[in-house]
Design a protein around this motif. Structure first.
Motif, mmCIF file in Angstrom:
data_model
loop_
_atom_site.group_PDB
_atom_site.id
_atom_site.type_symbol
_atom_site.label_atom_id
_atom_site.label_comp_id
_atom_site.label_asym_id
_atom_site.label_seq_id
_atom_site.Cartn_x
_atom_site.Cartn_y
_atom_site.Cartn_z
ATOM 1 N N VAL A 184 31.050 45.360 66.526
ATOM 2 C CA VAL A 184 31.543 44.064 65.610
ATOM 3 C C VAL A 184 32.786 43.946 65.294
ATOM 4 N N HIS A 185 33.634 42.837 64.658
ATOM 5 C CA HIS A 185 34.499 42.178 63.952
ATOM 6 C C HIS A 185 34.035 41.044 63.027
ATOM 7 N N HIS A 186 34.236 42.061 61.456
ATOM 8 C CA HIS A 186 33.872 40.806 61.107
ATOM 9 C C HIS A 186 35.233 40.619 59.391
ATOM 10 N N VAL A 187 35.039 39.978 58.882
ATOM 11 C CA VAL A 187 36.500 39.367 58.141
ATOM 12 C C VAL A 187 35.735 39.400 56.946
ATOM 13 N N ASP A 188 36.068 40.075 55.746
ATOM 14 C CA ASP A 188 36.136 39.731 54.025
ATOM 15 C C ASP A 188 36.599 39.788 53.835
ATOM 16 N N ASN A 189 36.789 38.772 52.723
ATOM 17 C CA ASN A 189 37.951 38.724 51.922
ATOM 18 C C ASN A 189 39.351 38.674 51.917
ATOM 19 N N GLY A 190 39.363 38.308 53.904
ATOM 20 C CA GLY A 190 40.475 38.457 54.263
ATOM 21 C C GLY A 190 40.713 39.808 54.760
ATOM 22 N N ILE A 191 39.697 40.316 54.838
ATOM 23 C CA ILE A 191 40.072 42.054 55.584
ATOM 24 C C ILE A 191 39.679 42.057 56.858
ATOM 25 N N ARG A 192 39.919 42.191 57.860
ATOM 26 C CA ARG A 192 39.264 42.493 59.269
ATOM 27 C C ARG A 192 39.159 43.154 59.707
ATOM 28 N N TYR A 193 37.489 43.369 60.029
ATOM 29 C CA TYR A 193 36.458 45.253 60.027
ATOM 30 C C TYR A 193 35.793 45.343 61.921
ATOM 31 N N THR A 194 36.685 46.350 61.946
ATOM 32 C CA THR A 194 35.714 46.418 63.213
ATOM 33 C C THR A 194 35.485 48.192 63.366
ATOM 34 N N PHE A 195 33.758 48.178 63.602
ATOM 35 C CA PHE A 195 33.049 49.216 63.828
ATOM 36 C C PHE A 195 32.077 49.269 64.334
ATOM 37 N N ASP A 196 30.950 50.281 64.282
ATOM 38 C CA ASP A 196 29.816 50.063 65.663
ATOM 39 C C ASP A 196 28.462 50.113 64.274
ATOM 40 N N ILE A 197 27.950 48.752 64.393
ATOM 41 C CA ILE A 197 27.043 48.433 63.378
ATOM 42 C C ILE A 197 25.500 49.195 63.321
ATOM 43 N N THR A 198 25.725 50.130 64.545
ATOM 44 C CA THR A 198 24.704 51.041 64.521
ATOM 45 C C THR A 198 25.055 52.640 63.741
ATOM 46 N N LYS A 199 26.556 52.983 63.748
ATOM 47 C CA LYS A 199 27.268 53.837 62.909
ATOM 48 C C LYS A 199 27.419 53.773 61.691
ATOM 49 N N CYS A 200 28.013 53.082 61.799
ATOM 50 C CA CYS A 200 28.489 52.527 60.213
ATOM 51 C C CYS A 200 27.848 51.733 58.848
ATOM 52 N N MET A 201 27.558 52.135 57.853
ATOM 53 C CA MET A 201 27.298 50.841 56.983
ATOM 54 C C MET A 201 28.443 49.414 56.187
ATOM 55 N N PHE A 202 27.735 48.300 56.281
ATOM 56 C CA PHE A 202 28.979 47.629 55.869
ATOM 57 C C PHE A 202 28.560 46.717 54.908
ATOM 58 N N SER A 203 28.622 46.808 53.655
ATOM 59 C CA SER A 203 28.570 46.354 52.699
ATOM 60 C C SER A 203 29.692 45.395 52.020
ATOM 61 N N SER A 204 29.411 43.828 52.652
ATOM 62 C CA SER A 204 30.092 42.756 52.572
ATOM 63 C C SER A 204 30.095 42.713 50.206
ATOM 64 N N GLY A 205 31.354 42.399 50.269
ATOM 65 C CA GLY A 205 31.026 42.259 48.633
ATOM 66 C C GLY A 205 32.053 43.734 47.664
ATOM 67 N N ASN A 206 30.749 43.866 47.016
ATOM 68 C CA ASN A 206 31.462 44.673 45.765
ATOM 69 C C ASN A 206 31.930 45.029 45.242
ATOM 70 N N ILE A 207 32.133 43.472 44.281
ATOM 71 C CA ILE A 207 33.315 43.131 43.483
ATOM 72 C C ILE A 207 33.582 44.064 42.346
ATOM 73 N N THR A 208 31.993 44.264 41.886
ATOM 74 C CA THR A 208 32.059 45.573 40.661
ATOM 75 C C THR A 208 32.357 47.182 41.041
ATOM 76 N N GLU A 209 32.642 47.556 42.062
ATOM 77 C CA GLU A 209 33.252 48.429 42.456
ATOM 78 C C GLU A 209 34.222 48.311 42.612
ATOM 79 N N LYS A 210 35.073 47.494 43.696
ATOM 80 C CA LYS A 210 36.349 46.909 43.875
ATOM 81 C C LYS A 210 37.043 47.256 42.432
ATOM 82 N N LEU A 211 36.884 46.284 41.164
ATOM 83 C CA LEU A 211 37.179 46.073 40.284
ATOM 84 C C LEU A 211 37.401 47.600 39.265
ATOM 85 N N ARG A 212 36.425 48.471 39.927
ATOM 86 C CA ARG A 212 36.460 49.877 39.467
ATOM 87 C C ARG A 212 37.630 50.718 39.487
#
Length: 260
Positions: A184-212
């Motif tokens: 699948v293709h997913h755009v989050d915060n202006g960044i385009r991700y491409t990954f296999d949905i059955t093998k890769c976990m995707f967590s949208s947002g994560n603003i706390t971790e980004k700031l850390r």
């Protein structure tokens, strides 16, 4: 069967003023369209339970001095566009109900609760929650039921998520219900991700971790993120390079893939 709705009739040039006043004060019936009368005047539908309050108001002077105002009954009123717009959940439930009816299955409240109201969307794929479509009847209707779901929500592929595996890699347990390709293709915060949905976990947002992560002092360092799908995004220039000042950033997702 003929239906009727209460309405206020005024001249066309004052209709907008009446509409704004009625809507602002909670009198306007927004489920019904305004209706033009044969003499050019406009009928504005009002809520039945508010009619008595309007009887005691001098609307002509209050809303538009110089206007006229009468009460009437609209015969077979037409629903407004707003009332005709259905949510994806409503469309989905109606389509599923029709499918079961064709199969001679009675729609129940339990089945209604089994239909999801939210899901994750990645491009042309939706990922259903683990709690969705638990009833045994859905299995007997595969794969037709998934085609119905896809058409109702406007996608081509459907997957269903299970619990994240406790294997150290947080491997997702995702089953593809409709479609042959899990990428699948997913755009989050202006960044385009491409990954296999059955093998890769995707967590949208994560603003706390980004700031850390963005607070790290990485001047002159090469930063490698092995869990890029978790959206920590070390290579995002606007949030990380400007603060961490690292020399180079690389992002990938470390997963164990079994090969047959």
């Amino acid at each position: 069967m003929q239906t009727e709705r209460n309405a206020i009739v005024t001249q066309a040039q004052f209709a907008q003023q009446y509409r704004e006043y009625l809507e602002k004060n909670g009198f306007l019936d927004t489920t019904i369209r305004l209706q033009k009368q044969p003499d050019g005047s406009v009928a504005l539908p009002v809520l039945c339970n508010k009619l008595n309050q309007l009887d005691h108001l001098n609307l002509c002077d209050t809303v538009a001095p110089g206007s006229t105002c009468t009460f009437t009954l609209l015969k077979n009123p037409i629903s407004s566009k707003k009332a005709l717009v259905k949510s994806c959940h409503q469309r989905l439930q109606e389509e599923l109900c029709a499918l079961l009816k064709c199969r001679g299955v009675l729609w129940t409240e339990e089945l209604s609760h089994d239909v999801p109201q939210v899901w994750k969307r990645h491009g042309d794929m939706i990922v259903l929650n683990e709690s969705a479509f638990q009833a045994e009847i859905w299995k007997t209707l595969e794969p037709e039921v998934w085609h119905v779901v896809a058409n109702a929500v406007g996608v081509r592929r459907i997957a269903k998520a299970g619990r994240i595996s406790a294997d150290g890699f947080r491997t997702p347990r995702v089953t593809l219900l409709l479609g042959d390709d899990a990428w699948v293709h997913h755009v989050d915060n202006g960044i385009r991700y491409t990954f296999d949905i059955t093998k890769c976990m995707f967590s949208s947002g994560n603003i706390t971790e980004k700031l850390r992560v963005s607070s790290f002092d990485c001047r002159g360092e090469v930063v490698v993120d092995l869990y890029a799908a978790s959206s920590t995004e070390p290579g995002r220039p606007s949030e990380f390079r400007s603060n961490s000042k690292f020399r180079r950033g690389m992002a990938c997702s470390l997963q164990i893939v079994e090969r047959g």
